[in-house]
Motif scaffolding. Structure first.
Motif, PDB file in Angstrom:
ATOM      1  N   TYR A   1      40.436  11.457  13.997  1.00 55.30           N
ATOM      2  CA  TYR A   1      41.047  10.185  14.370  1.00 55.30           C
ATOM      3  C   TYR A   1      40.770   9.830  15.831  1.00 55.30           C
ATOM      4  O   TYR A   1      40.889   8.668  16.227  1.00 55.30           O
TER       5      TYR A   1
ATOM      6  N   PHE B   1      37.993   9.645  17.036  1.00 57.18           N
ATOM      7  CA  PHE B   1      36.728   8.912  17.034  1.00 57.18           C
ATOM      8  C   PHE B   1      36.875   7.498  16.469  1.00 57.18           C
ATOM      9  O   PHE B   1      35.899   6.747  16.428  1.00 57.18           O
ATOM     10  N   LEU B   2      38.072   7.139  15.991  1.00 51.47           N
ATOM     11  CA  LEU B   2      38.250   5.803  15.431  1.00 51.47           C
ATOM     12  C   LEU B   2      38.091   4.744  16.510  1.00 51.47           C
ATOM     13  O   LEU B   2      38.663   4.853  17.600  1.00 51.47           O
ATOM     14  N   GLU B   3      37.331   3.725  16.205  1.00 47.74           N
ATOM     15  CA  GLU B   3      37.159   2.595  17.102  1.00 47.74           C
ATOM     16  C   GLU B   3      37.852   1.376  16.518  1.00 47.74           C
ATOM     17  O   GLU B   3      38.290   1.395  15.355  1.00 47.74           O
ATOM     18  N   ALA B   4      37.939   0.321  17.305  1.00 52.64           N
ATOM     19  CA  ALA B   4      38.632  -0.889  16.844  1.00 52.64           C
ATOM     20  C   ALA B   4      38.015  -1.415  15.546  1.00 52.64           C
ATOM     21  O   ALA B   4      38.733  -1.868  14.644  1.00 52.64           O
ATOM     22  N   LYS B   5      36.696  -1.301  15.426  1.00 51.67           N
ATOM     23  CA  LYS B   5      36.023  -1.810  14.238  1.00 51.67           C
ATOM     24  C   LYS B   5      36.376  -1.013  12.988  1.00 51.67           C
ATOM     25  O   LYS B   5      36.192  -1.484  11.853  1.00 51.67           O
ATOM     26  N   ASP B   6      36.869   0.231  13.179  1.00 51.85           N
ATOM     27  CA  ASP B   6      37.203   1.075  12.035  1.00 51.85           C
ATOM     28  C   ASP B   6      38.622   0.838  11.514  1.00 51.85           C
ATOM     29  O   ASP B   6      38.959   1.267  10.410  1.00 51.85           O
TER      30      ASP B   6
END
Length: 384
Positions: free
Chosen positions: A132, A134-139
């Motif tokens: 988690y 590594f989650l970006e806004a796009k994800d």
């Protein structure tokens, strides 16, 4: 149990370890759809366990499929053909294997299972591996299906548990901490108080964030500083390790050994006197290499990242040395060199930390891990 793919890595190793431990005690099936990048050694560990993959998702097939998926989503963002393929296969497997609980590992497997079983009552338990971070806004739009559907999140460390609180989970989500379980595959050797040549070793994926370059730079400083003979062993494969290997001179190769990828790194760890992991990987949680170091009584030099500080803690004190980090997260080379020098030259300190390492390793007992997972799964089924 479900995971998207099975390359060599810590999360994948725990997936196979847990699957192999659960299989003799329960009816277990694995869904590993993508064959791209699968590690032969990892797959070998699952011998005898039913594994469902999608034949299309070999290296070439997945590349073609992925390009087609990207083209379609560029024009029709709401159409994800990969998600639809997974949903089709998972629903068929649900009819064939009326499983009581789903245990997912890593983001994509959790996402596909949560989307597929959004209207199904089957409990979904995710084993967190730090992904988690590594989650970006796009994800986040894709992650909403996880936050709204997941029943239980199992974290490998208290650090992961605290990090997980940042996200908008559903009100019914249950959380627990279960450290990875490990069963030593190679007998521990008796360690000489003063070996003729001290071995510093590092086992990790060959990515720059694991701190390979910092470990090498510190070892070079120590080589100029101390007279005691030592060698440096790097066990792993990847772009950073390949770059280092290409840069070594003939003189370097007299005291530095790079083994490449090893299916059984414990055979090397058993010969280590000091274990290194100066990682600054985002999302580092509970590195398997440190668990393996501890199980062999190897003192650890590492950065205070993720769950590493709690991994090294014992009632008698730490089982290693935590080094300072630079503002960008990298291990301070001078701090690393000081720690290396201390453990190379102070034999009593090394022996003391070795005894603590064996003590710290007890919390990673595989039997205890499996029993804890069974309790979590049984509770999820009862609450369903």
């Amino acid at each position: 149990m479900a995971i998207h793919c099975l390359p060599a890595g810590g999360a994948e190793k725990f997936f196979t370890t847990l699957a192999c431990a659960l299989a003799p005690r329960h009816e277990l099936h694995c869904y590993i759809p993508c064959r791209q990048g699968m590690d032969a050694g990892m797959m070998k560990r699952l011998a005898g366990i039913p594994v469902k993959s999608i034949p299309l998702f070999n290296d070439f097939g997945y590349k073609v499929f992925f390009k087609l998926r990207q083209m379609i989503m560029a024009r029709f963002p709401s159409i994800d053909i990969e998600a639809r393929v997974h949903a089709f296969v998972l629903r068929r497997l649900r009819r064939r294997w009326p499983f009581d609980v789903v245990n997912t590992h890593l983001f994509y497997a959790t996402r596909f299972c949560c989307e597929t079983f959004a209207e199904d009552s089957v409990p979904i338990i995710e084993s967190d591996h730090g992904h988690y971070a590594f989650l970006e806004a796009k994800d986040m739009p894709q992650a909403r299906s996880i936050f709204g559907r997941l029943n239980t999140l199992v974290c490998p460390s208290s650090a992961n548990l605290e990090f997980s609180r940042r996200f908008p989970w559903n009100d019914k989500l249950k959380r627990s901490v279960i450290p990875y379980g490990h069963e030593r595959q190679v007998p521990a050797r008796e360690r000489s108080a003063q070996p003729a040549v001290i071995t510093l070793g590092m086992v990790a994926r060959g990515v720059v964030w694991k701190g390979w370059k910092e470990a090498l730079a510190a070892a070079r400083v120590v080589r100029e500083r101390v007279k005691a003979p030592f060698r440096l062993v790097f066990v792993g494969a990847g772009p950073c390790v390949d770059e280092i290997a290409m840069s070594l001179s003939e003189e370097d190769r007299r005291w530095i050994e790079i083994t490449g990828h090893q299916d059984e790194p414990e055979k090397w760890i058993a010969d280590f006197d000091i274990g290194l992991l100066p990682t600054y990987l985002p999302g580092e949680s509970l590195p398997n290499s440190i668990i393996e170091y501890l199980s062999h009584g190897v003192p650890v030099i590492a950065t205070p990242v993720g769950g590493i500080p709690e991994m090294l803690s014992t009632p008698q004190g730490p089982a290693g040395i935590l080094v300072e980090q630079e503002p960008d997260g990298r291990a301070g080379v001078s701090s690393l060199a000081e720690a290396m020098t201390a453990l190379i030259t102070q034999h009593d300190l090394r022996a003391q930390l070795s005894a603590r390492a064996k003590m710290a390793a007890r919390r990673y007992d595989l039997g205890s891990c499996v029993e804890a997972y069974e309790r979590v799964m049984a509770e999820a089924v009862r609450s369903n």
